[in-house]
Design an enzyme around this catalytic site. Structure first.
Site, PDB file in Angstrom:
ATOM      1  N   ASP A 103     -41.951 -50.525 -49.882  1.00 53.79           N
ATOM      2  CA  ASP A 103     -41.507 -50.242 -51.094  1.00 53.79           C
ATOM      3  C   ASP A 103     -39.860 -49.714 -50.806  1.00 53.79           C
ATOM      4  O   ASP A 103     -39.704 -48.843 -50.027  1.00 53.79           O
ATOM      5  CB  ASP A 103     -42.244 -49.278 -51.913  1.00 53.79           C
ATOM      6  CG  ASP A 103     -42.291 -49.219 -53.188  1.00 53.79           C
ATOM      7  OD1 ASP A 103     -41.402 -49.566 -54.035  1.00 53.79           O
ATOM      8  OD2 ASP A 103     -43.329 -49.410 -53.964  1.00 53.79           O
ATOM      9  N   ASP A 205     -37.831 -51.417 -56.002  1.00 52.12           N
ATOM     10  CA  ASP A 205     -38.307 -50.551 -57.345  1.00 52.12           C
ATOM     11  C   ASP A 205     -37.238 -50.798 -58.210  1.00 52.12           C
ATOM     12  O   ASP A 205     -35.969 -50.872 -58.022  1.00 52.12           O
ATOM     13  CB  ASP A 205     -38.320 -48.971 -56.487  1.00 52.12           C
ATOM     14  CG  ASP A 205     -38.688 -48.069 -57.650  1.00 52.12           C
ATOM     15  OD1 ASP A 205     -39.854 -48.126 -58.052  1.00 52.12           O
ATOM     16  OD2 ASP A 205     -37.920 -47.255 -58.029  1.00 52.12           O
ATOM     17  N   GLU A 260     -39.412 -55.371 -59.138  1.00 50.51           N
ATOM     18  CA  GLU A 260     -40.107 -54.538 -60.292  1.00 50.51           C
ATOM     19  C   GLU A 260     -38.832 -54.754 -61.305  1.00 50.51           C
ATOM     20  O   GLU A 260     -37.711 -53.949 -61.232  1.00 50.51           O
ATOM     21  CB  GLU A 260     -40.403 -53.165 -59.982  1.00 50.51           C
ATOM     22  CG  GLU A 260     -41.096 -52.440 -61.043  1.00 50.51           C
ATOM     23  CD  GLU A 260     -40.994 -51.001 -61.201  1.00 50.51           C
ATOM     24  OE1 GLU A 260     -41.971 -50.373 -61.813  1.00 50.51           O
ATOM     25  OE2 GLU A 260     -40.146 -50.562 -60.422  1.00 50.51           O
ATOM     26  N   HIS A 325     -49.742 -48.443 -60.090  1.00 51.44           N
ATOM     27  CA  HIS A 325     -49.526 -46.796 -59.861  1.00 51.44           C
ATOM     28  C   HIS A 325     -49.173 -46.150 -61.009  1.00 51.44           C
ATOM     29  O   HIS A 325     -49.021 -45.114 -61.270  1.00 51.44           O
ATOM     30  CB  HIS A 325     -49.045 -46.569 -58.846  1.00 51.44           C
ATOM     31  CG  HIS A 325     -47.732 -46.889 -58.494  1.00 51.44           C
ATOM     32  ND1 HIS A 325     -47.296 -48.289 -58.596  1.00 51.44           N
ATOM     33  CD2 HIS A 325     -46.532 -46.377 -58.434  1.00 51.44           C
ATOM     34  CE1 HIS A 325     -45.992 -48.308 -58.614  1.00 51.44           C
ATOM     35  NE2 HIS A 325     -45.471 -47.208 -58.700  1.00 51.44           N
ATOM     36  N   ASP A 326     -48.497 -47.215 -62.015  1.00 50.19           N
ATOM     37  CA  ASP A 326     -47.686 -46.660 -63.096  1.00 50.19           C
ATOM     38  C   ASP A 326     -48.455 -46.960 -64.364  1.00 50.19           C
ATOM     39  O   ASP A 326     -48.596 -45.800 -65.302  1.00 50.19           O
ATOM     40  CB  ASP A 326     -46.149 -47.174 -63.283  1.00 50.19           C
ATOM     41  CG  ASP A 326     -45.557 -46.818 -62.124  1.00 50.19           C
ATOM     42  OD1 ASP A 326     -45.465 -45.517 -61.482  1.00 50.19           O
ATOM     43  OD2 ASP A 326     -44.349 -47.771 -61.782  1.00 50.19           O
TER      44      ASP A 326
HETATM   45  C1  NOJ Z   1     -40.995 -47.264 -60.830  1.00 51.69           C
HETATM   46  C2  NOJ Z   1     -41.984 -46.852 -59.793  1.00 51.69           C
HETATM   47  O1  NOJ Z   1     -43.152 -47.825 -59.691  1.00 51.69           O
HETATM   48  C3  NOJ Z   1     -42.495 -45.847 -60.468  1.00 51.69           C
HETATM   49  O2  NOJ Z   1     -43.500 -44.963 -59.695  1.00 51.69           O
HETATM   50  C4  NOJ Z   1     -41.349 -44.664 -60.247  1.00 51.69           C
HETATM   51  O3  NOJ Z   1     -41.725 -43.495 -60.987  1.00 51.69           O
HETATM   52  C5  NOJ Z   1     -39.854 -45.258 -60.724  1.00 51.69           C
HETATM   53  N1  NOJ Z   1     -39.819 -46.599 -60.366  1.00 51.69           N
HETATM   54  C6  NOJ Z   1     -38.631 -44.339 -60.411  1.00 51.69           C
HETATM   55  O4  NOJ Z   1     -38.546 -44.661 -58.956  1.00 51.69           O
END
Ligand code: NOJ
Length: 536
Positions: A103, A205, A260, A325-326
């Site tokens: 990541d 990210d 992402e 995970h989000d």
């Molecule tokens: C996306 C990530 O998946 C998330 O977990 C994170 O809080 C934010 N980007 C900031 O890096």
């Protein structure tokens, strides 16, 4: 297609497994997962059939945002092990033909990173321009109206030098200034460092946020869910950056990048796919989260999937993701509904038989569910900030459920987050022994993908549009055609346009009922079925 070309395309054909390292397997007894823990589970992953692992960040970090606040890009967080442990993981994984995707957070660092410490120390610091600093306006106000992802001003005043710095997320995550060539050099050097170490690619990210409008123009003020981020996301400069990034990656054979892309409102496949460029010169893959936000409805799903396919440039490739995970677990959407395991199985079939690279979130393969975290156990800052309205993202970051022993076999001590109380039945050990389990469904699907090129890399064509509540499609590779039929409804459905006797059933979520009933044209409620078509 030459063998080399075929090999180069592993990221198109393979199955990628996303690990949240804090919650995979704890071997040193501190209640959090570690790299050794992943090494010890490589056999499990290999048996499951995954081709690559994407690791959420394992770098040194104060963990204000679960590792997405990196304080040293060339180190391993001591909670997970050290660089030697990481290299051993890389080596052992490669021996089992499993690749490792890191990541990479390019948008921001931790405020503890030495670059930021240096940058904030003085207006004349050589690293001042590595971050985004601005003086207050004449009236002493913030430089503009930009907001963080949680609707607060994205500018924090630093009394040390009397200026504001910009952060898209928490104030402990200052944004980098990608217009600064030295920063770019240093980051590219970091990328090279990991490629030279042998990693197989990067998940980037919030990559669409790294450039901001040069003049810091105010964003339009619009309603809540519309795009309020006109000038601080998706800036045109990003496309050139991605070309450079891709050129760097292409100097190494077989690497992959997956971006992402955060869009508002969620689900903007055209924008998402635009970051693949012409399909060969920018990102290899981009996440589109539309399915995660969709309600359970066959025609809606079909539309979303089709829209994404249509947006993919020639030579580009789609990928699919059901949980992360989000955004929570795939099973989450039906927490108060019946049939959530049946629906999770339909998701598994979609993920692994649609045309596109599947990303499996750890634990989804056993049907792990979101956990309702008690207030005193909340670790995610968003949960702490917004409790009781929102408990944060810990719900889908809980310990992997390996068996029915204490702490689900994840750790010898109380884990950092509570284990779901369903762990006595929802776990790897008991599901391995149950031929009807979600785990065995995942294994069978991955095995079928590997044995049938049609599922791995065949073309896709949707069929049976008239059948309400049904999604069905045919994957074709040379002479082989495999039809996938999914019943999204809780009712028996007669398939008018097709009789199952015209094929060999490769897999059914209701194999047992099917043998008993002998029905050839009736689907069971929530049945998913794969049929290899024969001439008729
Ligand atoms: C996306 C990530 O998946 C998330 O977990 C994170 O809080 C934010 N980007 C900031 O890096």
């Amino acid at each position: 297609m030459s063998i080399n070309e075929e090999k180069f395309l592993w990221w198109k054909h393979g199955v990628i497994y996303h690990i949240f390292p804090h919650s995979f397997n704890d071997t040193d007894g501190d209640g959090a997962g570690d790299i050794e823990g992943i090494i010890q589970k490589l056999d499990y992953l290999s048996d499951l059939g995954v081709d690559a692992i994407w690791l959420s960040p394992v770098y040194e970090s104060p963990w204000i945002d679960a590792g997405y606040d990196i304080s040293d890009y060339k180190s391993i967080n001591s909670i997970y092990g050290d660089m030697n442990a990481f290299k051993r993981l890389l080596d052992m994984a490669h021996k089992k033909n499993i690749r490792i995707i890191m990541d990479l957070v390019l948008n921001h660092t931790s405020d503890r990173h030495k670059w930021f410490q240096e940058s904030r120390s003085s207006k004349n610091s050589p690293k001042r321009e590595w971050y985004i600093w601005r003086s207050p306006s004449k009236k002493g106000k913030r430089p503009n109206n930009w907001q963080t992802n949680y609707w607060q001003s994205a500018w924090t005043f630093d009394a040390l030098t009397g200026e504001y710095y910009y952060h898209s997320f928490f104030k402990e995550q200052p944004d980098l200034n990608w217009r600064n060539p030295e920063l770019e050099n240093e980051m590219f050097e970091t990328v090279r460092f990991w490629l030279d170490t042998g990693v197989d690619g990067f998940r980037l990210d919030v990559i669409n946020m790294i450039f901001k409008d040069e003049n810091l123009r105010n964003n339009p003020i619009t309603h809540f869910f519309s795009d309020r981020h006109v000038y601080n996301r998706n800036q045109p400069e990003l496309y050139d950056f991605l070309k450079k990034f891709r050129a760097l990656l292409d100097k190494y054979p077989d690497k992959v990048s997956v971006g992402e892309i955060y869009t508002l409102p969620p689900g903007n496949p055209k924008l998402t796919a635009s970051f693949m460029g012409d399909g060969k010169n920018m990102l290899h893959l981009t996440f589109d989260f539309s399915l995660i936000f969709s309600r359970w409805n066959a025609s809606k799903y079909r539309k979303i999937i089709n829209n994404f396919y249509q947006a993919i440039p020639n030579g580009g490739h789609p990928c699919f993701v059901m949980s992360n995970h989000d955004l929570g677990r795939s099973v989450k959407r039906w927490i108060f509904a019946f049939n959530r395991y049946e629906k999770a199985k339909i998701h598994a079939i979609l993920l692994l038989t649609l045309k596109g690279t599947p990303f499996i979130y750890y634990g989804d393969e056993i049907g792990m569910e979101n956990v309702i975290i008690p207030k005193n156990r909340i670790r995610d800052m968003y949960g702490k900030l917004f409790f009781p309205f929102y408990r944060g993202r810990d719900r889908s970051r809980t310990p992997m459920q390996w068996n029915d022993l204490i702490n689900a076999g994840f750790s010898a001590v109380e884990p950092w987050l509570p284990v779901h109380r369903n762990y006595r039945t929802v776990n790897v050990a008991s599901e391995s022994a149950d031929s009807n389990s979600i785990l065995n469904l995942y294994k069978n699907l991955i095995r079928l993908r590997k044995t049938h090129k049609a599922l791995q890399s065949g073309e896709i064509e949707f069929t049976d549009f008239a059948e309400k509540g049904i999604i069905s499609y045919i994957r074709t590779y040379e002479d082989t055609k495999i039809k996938v039929i999914l019943n999204f409804t809780g009712k028996h459905r007669k398939i008018k346009s097709f009789n199952l006797k015209y094929g060999e059933i490769l897999l059914s979520t209701h194999a047992q009922n099917r043998e008993i009933s002998g029905n050839t044209d009736i689907l069971n409620p929530f049945e998913g079925i794969l049929v290899k078509l024969t001439e008729n």
